[in-house]
Write a protein that holds these residues in place. Sequence first.
Motif, PDB file in Angstrom:
ATOM      1  N   THR A 144       0.747  -1.217   0.077  1.00 36.67           N
ATOM      2  CA  THR A 144       0.006   0.012  -0.030  1.00 36.67           C
ATOM      3  C   THR A 144       0.807   1.479   0.052  1.00 36.67           C
ATOM      4  O   THR A 144       2.072   1.201   0.539  1.00 36.67           O
ATOM      5  N   PRO A 145       0.299   2.366  -0.520  1.00 35.28           N
ATOM      6  CA  PRO A 145       1.255   3.490  -0.637  1.00 35.28           C
ATOM      7  C   PRO A 145       1.384   4.119   0.701  1.00 35.28           C
ATOM      8  O   PRO A 145       0.413   3.735   1.567  1.00 35.28           O
ATOM      9  N   LEU A 146       2.403   5.018   0.963  1.00 39.45           N
ATOM     10  CA  LEU A 146       2.450   5.528   2.219  1.00 39.45           C
ATOM     11  C   LEU A 146       1.632   6.633   2.456  1.00 39.45           C
ATOM     12  O   LEU A 146       1.307   7.401   1.324  1.00 39.45           O
ATOM     13  N   ILE A 147       1.571   7.105   3.605  1.00 41.32           N
ATOM     14  CA  ILE A 147       0.733   8.421   4.190  1.00 41.32           C
ATOM     15  C   ILE A 147       1.885   9.398   4.144  1.00 41.32           C
ATOM     16  O   ILE A 147       3.012   9.345   4.716  1.00 41.32           O
ATOM     17  N   LEU A 148       1.807  10.577   3.403  1.00 37.98           N
ATOM     18  CA  LEU A 148       2.929  11.641   3.406  1.00 37.98           C
ATOM     19  C   LEU A 148       2.311  13.011   4.171  1.00 37.98           C
ATOM     20  O   LEU A 148       1.288  12.998   4.405  1.00 37.98           O
ATOM     21  N   ASN A 149       3.365  13.721   4.591  1.00 43.73           N
ATOM     22  CA  ASN A 149       3.057  14.757   5.137  1.00 43.73           C
ATOM     23  C   ASN A 149       2.850  15.761   4.015  1.00 43.73           C
ATOM     24  O   ASN A 149       3.098  15.831   3.067  1.00 43.73           O
TER      25      ASN A 149
ATOM     26  N   PHE B  34      -8.380  -3.930  -4.598  1.00 43.63           N
ATOM     27  CA  PHE B  34      -7.019  -3.200  -4.757  1.00 43.63           C
ATOM     28  C   PHE B  34      -6.846  -2.255  -6.004  1.00 43.63           C
ATOM     29  O   PHE B  34      -5.873  -1.753  -6.192  1.00 43.63           O
ATOM     30  N   GLU B  35      -7.793  -2.944  -7.142  1.00 44.63           N
ATOM     31  CA  GLU B  35      -7.734  -2.005  -8.265  1.00 44.63           C
ATOM     32  C   GLU B  35      -7.956  -0.532  -8.144  1.00 44.63           C
ATOM     33  O   GLU B  35      -7.205   0.249  -8.906  1.00 44.63           O
ATOM     34  N   ARG B  36      -8.461  -0.207  -6.949  1.00 48.11           N
ATOM     35  CA  ARG B  36      -8.796   1.236  -6.765  1.00 48.11           C
ATOM     36  C   ARG B  36      -7.808   1.849  -5.717  1.00 48.11           C
ATOM     37  O   ARG B  36      -7.957   3.006  -5.281  1.00 48.11           O
ATOM     38  N   VAL B  37      -6.691   1.085  -5.426  1.00 46.72           N
ATOM     39  CA  VAL B  37      -5.892   1.464  -4.482  1.00 46.72           C
ATOM     40  C   VAL B  37      -4.827   2.090  -5.403  1.00 46.72           C
ATOM     41  O   VAL B  37      -4.139   1.626  -6.326  1.00 46.72           O
ATOM     42  N   ASN B  38      -4.347   3.321  -4.957  1.00 44.45           N
ATOM     43  CA  ASN B  38      -3.387   4.427  -5.814  1.00 44.45           C
ATOM     44  C   ASN B  38      -1.913   3.674  -5.427  1.00 44.45           C
ATOM     45  O   ASN B  38      -1.753   3.245  -4.404  1.00 44.45           O
ATOM     46  N   LYS B  39      -1.067   3.922  -6.247  1.00 46.46           N
ATOM     47  CA  LYS B  39       0.415   3.592  -6.138  1.00 46.46           C
ATOM     48  C   LYS B  39       1.007   4.768  -5.441  1.00 46.46           C
ATOM     49  O   LYS B  39       1.969   4.591  -4.768  1.00 46.46           O
ATOM     50  N   ALA B  40       0.581   5.765  -5.816  1.00 48.06           N
ATOM     51  CA  ALA B  40       1.519   7.005  -5.676  1.00 48.06           C
ATOM     52  C   ALA B  40       0.936   7.210  -3.865  1.00 48.06           C
ATOM     53  O   ALA B  40      -0.304   6.841  -3.447  1.00 48.06           O
ATOM     54  N   GLY B  41       1.869   7.713  -3.251  1.00 49.92           N
ATOM     55  CA  GLY B  41       1.678   8.106  -1.823  1.00 49.92           C
ATOM     56  C   GLY B  41       0.578   9.077  -1.353  1.00 49.92           C
ATOM     57  O   GLY B  41       0.290   9.653  -2.570  1.00 49.92           O
ATOM     58  N   ALA B  42      -0.199   9.070  -0.278  1.00 52.33           N
ATOM     59  CA  ALA B  42      -1.117  10.314  -0.202  1.00 52.33           C
ATOM     60  C   ALA B  42      -0.887  11.247   0.711  1.00 52.33           C
ATOM     61  O   ALA B  42      -0.331  10.855   1.832  1.00 52.33           O
ATOM     62  N   LYS B  43      -1.150  12.466   0.520  1.00 53.52           N
ATOM     63  CA  LYS B  43      -0.860  13.450   1.509  1.00 53.52           C
ATOM     64  C   LYS B  43      -1.812  13.643   2.515  1.00 53.52           C
ATOM     65  O   LYS B  43      -3.145  13.735   1.982  1.00 53.52           O
ATOM     66  N   PHE B  44      -1.623  13.606   3.639  1.00 55.23           N
ATOM     67  CA  PHE B  44      -2.107  13.865   4.656  1.00 55.23           C
ATOM     68  C   PHE B  44      -3.135  15.288   4.712  1.00 55.23           C
ATOM     69  O   PHE B  44      -2.121  16.162   4.593  1.00 55.23           O
ATOM     70  N   ASP B  45      -4.564  15.348   4.937  1.00 56.70           N
ATOM     71  CA  ASP B  45      -5.030  16.789   4.755  1.00 56.70           C
ATOM     72  C   ASP B  45      -5.850  17.001   5.890  1.00 56.70           C
ATOM     73  O   ASP B  45      -6.924  16.308   5.958  1.00 56.70           O
ATOM     74  N   TRP B  46      -5.665  17.760   6.878  1.00 54.29           N
ATOM     75  CA  TRP B  46      -6.129  18.200   7.971  1.00 54.29           C
ATOM     76  C   TRP B  46      -7.590  18.583   7.663  1.00 54.29           C
ATOM     77  O   TRP B  46      -8.778  18.314   8.364  1.00 54.29           O
TER      78      TRP B  46
END
Length: 474
Positions: free
Chosen positions: A236-241, A299-311
């Motif tokens: 799974t992609p990481l959660i990014l700041n 999993f087809e709808r899970v992105n490869k790129a990391g996702a930015k955390f958005d408060w």
Amino acid sequence: MRVRLAPSPTGSLHIGTARTALFNWLFAKHEEGKFLLRIEDTDKERSKPEFTQNILEGLEWLGLQWDEHLVLQSECINNHRAAIQSLLDRGLAYRCYANESELEAMREAQKANNQAPRYDNRHRNLSADEESAFIAEGRTSVVRFRIDNDKPIAWNDLIRGPMLWRGADLGGDMVISRRAPSNEIGDPLYNLVVVVDDASMRITHVIRGEDHIANTAKQLLLYEALELKIPIFAHTPLILNSEGRKLSKRDGVTSISDFKAMGYTSEAMTNYMTLLGWSVIEGMNERFTIHEVAKVFSFERVNKAGAKFDWDKLNWINSQVIHAYSSESLLNEISPHWIEEGWELPNHEWCIALIELIQPSLTLIKEGVEQSRPFFEEPILETDGQKQLEVEGARKALKALIDQLEITDWDGLEINIAKEVLAIAIEKTGAKKGLMMKSIRAALLGRMKGPDLLTTWSLLARVGKDRDRLRSCL
Ligand code: GLU
């Protein structure tokens, strides 16, 4: 279909681990499989029972209940040792006697030659005499697993598609147990134990963060060497700041218990964590429960790129969740905080009325404490409240209101009675309605911001707090 979460109890439940847990859980529910939990507590120095507790509580709070019994990795150590012994017996692993200073010198030399650090496999083919000499010197040894440089390592990742690594990418023969006297096997290490445990738990799909991709390559070699059935992998992609780096402690809040303490609801957390990496199906609302998304998760709808955390997004979802609560449920969430403040709660009906009053303006559960404070404690007169009371005619208007209240029988229930009192006081003093209302607010709450005034007044009247406050401002 059996999946698992395998957290190490070396810290509180991190949002990244929680999101991995969520994707495992969603996949298990969708496929009608099992979601298992294994606590990887083999690092004796860093593992703490309070972290295990925090992880279990966090998962339960999020609604990610695991199936079957909880597995403690430390209880499977005999299996791990047996696997290492079998690799040694079959010549697939060997003892390496290189000491720390030799390894350090090796790395320094590699650095000087601009080479990536790797173990140079120097003890792979020691003769019996060489080994005896090291043992006679009193050297201890780690066990290393042989990795053939030319070996292709391929798998089809459920999220990333075909993956191809080579043995040479893995930094030389891999340590699978810690240093120990050469007649013993030291503590087994992560890549080895994970493979042994996943196989014995009959895990069919390993779903974990993409920071484990290199481990997967190593683990595939171990599955083969131990002749174990290879599971399917999904990274799974990481959660990014906000700077695009992996969200870490330095970014402030990262553990689920912290989000909970700040006033986020478990529904909003699981909703938002799903959106961090999974794209909704067209036409689907972004607000959903985990049970709704489990029906359509893949999993087809899970992105490869990391996702930015958005408060902002998390806050928006949290406010939507809170606004949709029934007043009973919201009371259940907020009242423990009221009790924590040491406040005595009047009857249930009053509490529900207060909840209904503040509900539309809440983004966080915790705000329900601050907004309720003037209903339980004497308010502090803030600058804006003070200013309002200084406005010409304000005190005179309030005086007329109190005089009228004193000859009126009002217990706070019939709002119409308050309206009448108000109308008479306005008429008597000739004060503007706006001035009257603002001054009442300042007197009752000590500040100018707050919920609907007449409801506020009636709630305070019902617990006998309105008249004293109005009087004290004269
Ligand atoms: N204990 C490992 C971690 O917390 C487990 C990784 C895995 O899922 O294999 O990162």
